[in-house]
Design an enzyme around this catalytic site. Structure first.
Site, PDB file in Angstrom:
ATOM      1  N   TYR A 434       0.819  -1.227   0.000  1.00 31.60           N
ATOM      2  CA  TYR A 434       0.000   0.000   0.000  1.00 31.60           C
ATOM      3  C   TYR A 434       0.850   1.272   0.000  1.00 31.60           C
ATOM      4  CZ  TYR A 434      -0.372  -0.153   5.298  1.00 31.60           C
ATOM      5  OH  TYR A 434      -0.179  -0.187   6.640  1.00 31.60           O
ATOM      6  N   GLU A 435       0.189   2.369  -0.214  1.00 29.40           N
ATOM      7  CA  GLU A 435       0.861   3.674  -0.359  1.00 29.40           C
ATOM      8  C   GLU A 435       1.845   3.642  -1.539  1.00 29.40           C
ATOM      9  OE1 GLU A 435      -0.360   6.084   1.587  1.00 29.40           O
ATOM     10  OE2 GLU A 435       0.859   7.500   0.480  1.00 29.40           O
TER      11      GLU A 435
END
Lengths: 593, 593
Positions: A434-435
């Site tokens: 994620y990110e």
């Protein structure tokens, strides 16, 4: 059940002996004397050890439950969230104008490490709120800030970031969520967002969603994306809560880990939204705080490694199997503790030397963010922009790897639920994704950051390392041979890789892009070698001063020597891979796989 | 839901083009012409794809349940087990005297790969039975063989291996389970065993437990361990089942993966047991078939990688995000499939080149086991004993790593349950631990196998590689430059590491033991480089012949080139780590960590 002991002494060493924060000319840093930071960290340690860590396996086992549109968090989460809120921890580095404590980000980072190690899934509720706070703080109107920020600072209201849709995550230019302007200057938001962490839950009175959507007249691609505030409950003029907005949680994702955090499908059905900043400038607004957000994920990665290591170490010191080949260490017992065995040591030292290097790297990064935000230092901003993908990508890959190593220390026990190691592995895994996946981080690094401002920041990095070596060599033979020489060699590998990209990547971009991932890791090793060299100097200075804990400094030096001798040689392999270019990587037709 | 397509063409290539099994002078191999193996593999493929693979997520989601002493396997497992049994798959390489089909182990290995890829947790029920069959076949009395083997060959009865106890796994000398001789030549077995795979379940009429225990007069340590047959139900003279024995499943382990397999706590409360072989010689008996058992785990490791890769590839060819920097590939669509991106390729090629090399390595190992068992070849026995810890340790570490890479290909989808990748990661993880942790494998390799028979086998390995290079070089410039040269370089690194151990490990064993893990990986890379060189030659021969699928051979060459260029350079880092010896590894006191 796994244990967690906050590493306050190690944290203090990085903050005060290595970074010397109290001496830095950054607004707010002068207040950060040893007593102040010690007091903050000690309090955060208690909360982490006594409240958050015991809830970590509970959150994993129970997960979140969606019932009639309401998401129930695991038992104990709400109480713990109240304690975090009441202790003022959510407000630590927030703007005093909106109820924050105004402390530098570097302090919040050290606290964040503890909270993440203790209970990553839990800490994400606050983390996402803080991210949304940052975006509104940077790009919202005065009215929006007054309306939303105070309650978000205190985490009475939560916040979320809504980017991904079923058909697009990385390539946000493809999003379909629509924002139709209404007569009252609001927008009607319609679309489906997925993988929304903390999208719906029972710990806050309201949830302020930040949603990327397209206006009817939007240009194609990422240049046509706008950012909207879409509150779960509308907020009345007097700050009280009004009608429920037309949005709902359509389901919870079943996933590998972070079960204590609700990963939601969010459906917006003509929900009322408010534009943040200018139309079509949503990507820029969302990503203003990207350095900070990505550093936070890198932190999560090594923080999971750190707690996993603690449990591996405890097991290795306790578990009796076999005898030390150089002579029995525990003659009274049926066998020696497994920490006597060289391969168990190798495993533990790989973990320990990474974690401590990663901590220094991350706090240094946080200091650069402070230097950029609080002191307006453009060079620091450039440097942290360059290093952010390295912090995020390298520290999460290695952090995950560290949890796997720690799990391995326990043998069969590591595979069972009761010892908790397998949860750290499952939770750490998401940080690589994620990110921005780590592949995307490497692309950002090689495709964008290297060449940014004419390559100024990467040149500054090389100059900094070179200057550091020049400044410190020749005064201590151990430091020269065991730290500065390996650092120089690793740094040369990094420069050679950069040179390869310059010479081969301009005409044929795939020659650079095929080596982006290795470059990110190569860069990471050089940064950790740099950090370990700084830590070694600080430890030597501590020893020379005659005050402080000599054994602590000796241990630090020994751990650093391990990293330099046994981890840093990886730079050679990464360079070798990079220098093969795109030929073997791109040889096959897509259909020939 | 994840997919699985059995890689029959690749398997046939290894068996017939690379190993040329039909031409080998090993009893039974002459029957293994292409048509025969193709027919067997095609049938196994159908079962794997249509029956076993669809049950894999079911087994993961449901797990096993213990209710009133009875373990319920997941829905569909019993029916599937009947199909495996009815198809004769459990009897494939078993002794015809006891109802087996008498096929070579290399064929069972190829079939085993498919079953493991399709449903590892399920296939373990058969795998454990086969292991127990092997031990009884090698060490049981004629009477024991007649009593137990036919039903174990057909898997009407299951089998287990009971080694670990709560306080000991690796150091079996510490076991406490007691075997007290009775007047009727049986033994009364009392003790608790843990982590017993398939210890209790509902798919077989009886379960034949092999249990390690100590006689009252047993010497200390591993020299005082005896092996016993302890059936769940006693077997009457006529073969019918009699009384239930005094043993029970005391609990199921909650664990990270392989939920479809019951991991049992087994309590023996004065259970009736029968001695296998001689008293105090149980360890030897249990480990006779160790090469085969550990090769089987190495196979599981890369087999999980193989199925994970297939799903990663399908996703990469299907998912549209971003555009090829060298020019749009899918102008009709909103974006290009992600397989156009170099970093996605790098990821896929790392997976693909490992899996295909691992397959060749494993089948070659199986051929050596056949050569040893069926042809009584002591050199083959020595070589496979040397390579077994490499197969087990390297292929499971890299197999797990491959599942993680494959999961990464999917981005966020890889973290969710529905795509199935995260199950492959969780299932693959155990292979690094059981059947001797990979740390133990490296210790076995460096501490025992290198010096075995005066170092004869490792010298034979080097001679074999050297001879292979000498024999093949100079005929094809591509082969020389892209395969034989890198292989030579990697092999030299391995020799240098061995030399370092000789010169520094004799006096100070920790200098060798600190490098054991790196040595195992270094050795693994050399073996895969050797396999890829052999496969490249086979592919070149296939191309030269003008028959066969030219595109297949070209793809094989391209994949091999990738391995040689991008994976093999790891040998340099492993050597560098090894050559630092024990200094940094053992520098800290156990208490200083």
């Amino acid at each position: 059940m796994p244990v967690y002991k906050a590493p306050v002494t190690d944290q203090m060493f990085v903050l005060h002996d290595v970074l010397r924060i109290a001496e830095q000319e950054i607004p707010g840093y002068a207040d950060l004397d040893r007593d102040t930071t010690q007091a903050i960290l000690d309090e955060a340690a208690k909360l982490s050890e006594n409240v958050l860590a015991p809830l970590n396996p509970v959150g994993d086992a129970q997960g979140c439950k969606l019932e009639n549109g309401v998401v129930r968090t695991p038992d104990g989460f709400k109480d713990a969230f109240d304690q975090v809120r009441d202790g003022g921890w959510t407000a630590l580095d927030c703007d005093p104008d909106y109820g924050g404590q105004g402390l530098p980000y570097v302090v919040a980072t050290a606290v964040g490490e503890m909270f993440s190690s203790a209970n990553m899934a839990f800490n994400m509720y606050q983390g996402l709120t803080h991210g949304a706070y940052n975006a509104i703080h940077a790009h919202g109107s005065e009215d929006q800030k007054r309306t939303y920020l105070p309650k978000m600072v205190s985490c009475e209201w939560g916040g979320t970031m809504n980017l991904t849709e079923p058909h697009c995550g990385t390539d946000l230019g493809l999003i379909r969520t629509k924002a139709v302007p209404q007569d009252d200057d609001t927008y009607s938001i319609t679309g489906q967002k997925i993988w929304i962490s903390a999208g719906e839950h029972d710990m806050c009175d309201n949830i302020i969603h930040l949603v990327l959507a397209k206006l009817p007249d939007a240009p194609e691609g990422t240049k046509g994306i706008s950012l909207f505030i879409v509150p779960k409950f509308m907020v009345n003029e007097d700050g009280s809560l009004g009608d429920r907005n037309s949005l709902s949680c359509g389901g919870l994702e079943e996933k590998m880990g972070i079960h204590g955090n609700a990963t939601c499908v969010m459906n917006y059905d003509g929900a009322k939204g408010f534009l943040v900043g200018e139309p079509h400038k949503g990507m820029r607004a969302m990503f203003t705080m990207m350095n900070e957000a990505r550093l936070g994920v890198g932190l999560q990665g090594y923080a999971q490694g750190a707690v996993a290591y603690q449990n591996a170490l405890a097991f290795a010191q306790d578990r009796l199997q076999g005898r030390d080949v150089t002579g029995t260490k525990n003659p009274e017992g049926p066998a020696d503790p497994i920490i006597v065995h060289p391969d168990v040591r190798r495993n533990l030292m790989d973990q320990k030397s990474f974690i401590e290097g990663a901590r220094a790297f991350t706090y240094w990064g946080a200091e650069m963010i402070d230097r950029s935000h609080l002191a307006g230092d453009a060079d620091a901003e450039g440097m942290i922009s360059l290093l952010t993908p390295v912090i995020k990508g390298f520290l999460t890959d290695k952090g995950f790897e560290t949890t796997v190593l720690a799990q391995q220390t326990l043998g069969g026990s590591g595979f069972t639920r009761e010892w908790g190691l397998e949860q750290f592995v499952r939770d750490a895994r998401i940080t690589m994704i994620y990110e921005g996946t780590n592949g995307i981080q490497s692309l950002d690094l090689v495709g964008r950051k290297l060449a940014q401002d004419g390559g100024k920041h990467v040149m500054a990095f090389f100059d900094m390392v070179k200057g550091f070596i020049a400044e410190n060599k020749g005064t201590d033979a151990d430091i020269d041979a065991q730290f500065l020489e390996p650092l120089k060699k690793a740094s040369k590998d990094l420069q050679a890789a950069g040179m390869y990209f310059m010479q081969n990547g301009m005409k044929t971009p795939n020659n650079a892009l095929s080596g982006s991932y290795d470059f990110m890791h190569l860069f990471g090793h050089v940064c950790l070698g740099f950090m370990w060299s700084k830590m070694a100097l600080a430890a030597k200075a501590g020893l020379a001063s005659g005050s402080g804990d000599a054994a602590f400094y000796e241990t630090k030096l020994a751990t650093g020597r391990y990293y330099m001798a046994r981890q840093l040689p990886m730079t050679g392999t990464h360079l070798a891979r990079i220098e093969t270019g795109a030929d073997t990587v791109m040889a096959l037709d897509a259909a020939s796989f």
